[in-house]
Design a protein around this motif. Sequence first.
Motif, PDB file in Angstrom:
ATOM      1  N   LEU A  22       0.870  -1.171   0.000  1.00 25.29           N
ATOM      2  CA  LEU A  22       0.000   0.000   0.000  1.00 25.29           C
ATOM      3  C   LEU A  22       0.907   1.220   0.000  1.00 25.29           C
ATOM      4  O   LEU A  22       1.737   1.374   0.894  1.00 25.29           O
ATOM      5  CB  LEU A  22      -0.895   0.009   1.247  1.00 25.29           C
ATOM      6  N   PHE A  78      -2.698   0.432  -4.270  1.00 29.53           N
ATOM      7  CA  PHE A  78      -2.493  -0.935  -3.810  1.00 29.53           C
ATOM      8  C   PHE A  78      -1.803  -1.695  -4.929  1.00 29.53           C
ATOM      9  O   PHE A  78      -2.285  -1.717  -6.061  1.00 29.53           O
ATOM     10  CB  PHE A  78      -3.833  -1.598  -3.490  1.00 29.53           C
ATOM     11  N   LYS A 100     -10.118  -3.378   1.085  1.00 27.93           N
ATOM     12  CA  LYS A 100      -9.271  -3.407  -0.101  1.00 27.93           C
ATOM     13  C   LYS A 100      -7.999  -4.228   0.156  1.00 27.93           C
ATOM     14  O   LYS A 100      -7.566  -4.982  -0.700  1.00 27.93           O
ATOM     15  CB  LYS A 100      -8.946  -1.995  -0.562  1.00 27.93           C
ATOM     16  N   LEU A 101      -7.408  -4.065   1.333  1.00 26.24           N
ATOM     17  CA  LEU A 101      -6.207  -4.845   1.672  1.00 26.24           C
ATOM     18  C   LEU A 101      -6.533  -6.343   1.735  1.00 26.24           C
ATOM     19  O   LEU A 101      -5.803  -7.162   1.201  1.00 26.24           O
ATOM     20  CB  LEU A 101      -5.615  -4.369   2.989  1.00 26.24           C
TER      21      LEU A 101
END
Length: 105
Positions: A22, A78, A100-101
């Motif tokens: 990230l 990302f 999202k991670l």
Amino acid sequence: MALELNAANFEAEVLKSDIPVLVDFWAAWCGPCRAIAPVVEQLSTEYAGKVKVGKVNVDENRELAQQFGVMSIPTLIFLKNGEKVDQVIGFTGKADLEKKLNAIL
């Protein structure tokens, strides 16, 4: 703690990373960047060993910002296997960033 990224270490730390990354593109004068900074730091601690978290100061690293098409900050990109897989522009809550991670793990 998030890594300070620049032109000298970006390839090794981000593009050749064996875990997802990230990258927070920010600037010291940017209010929303300062607002999201504690969230980015929390994520760097909570995802340690699973996701690498780094910060790029756009005032000091304009070429990196241009390379990734960063027009507004904060922009969080990302990457997985050196490829951009997602991005967020502007302040975003921790829960959304975690989603999202988790999606790229």
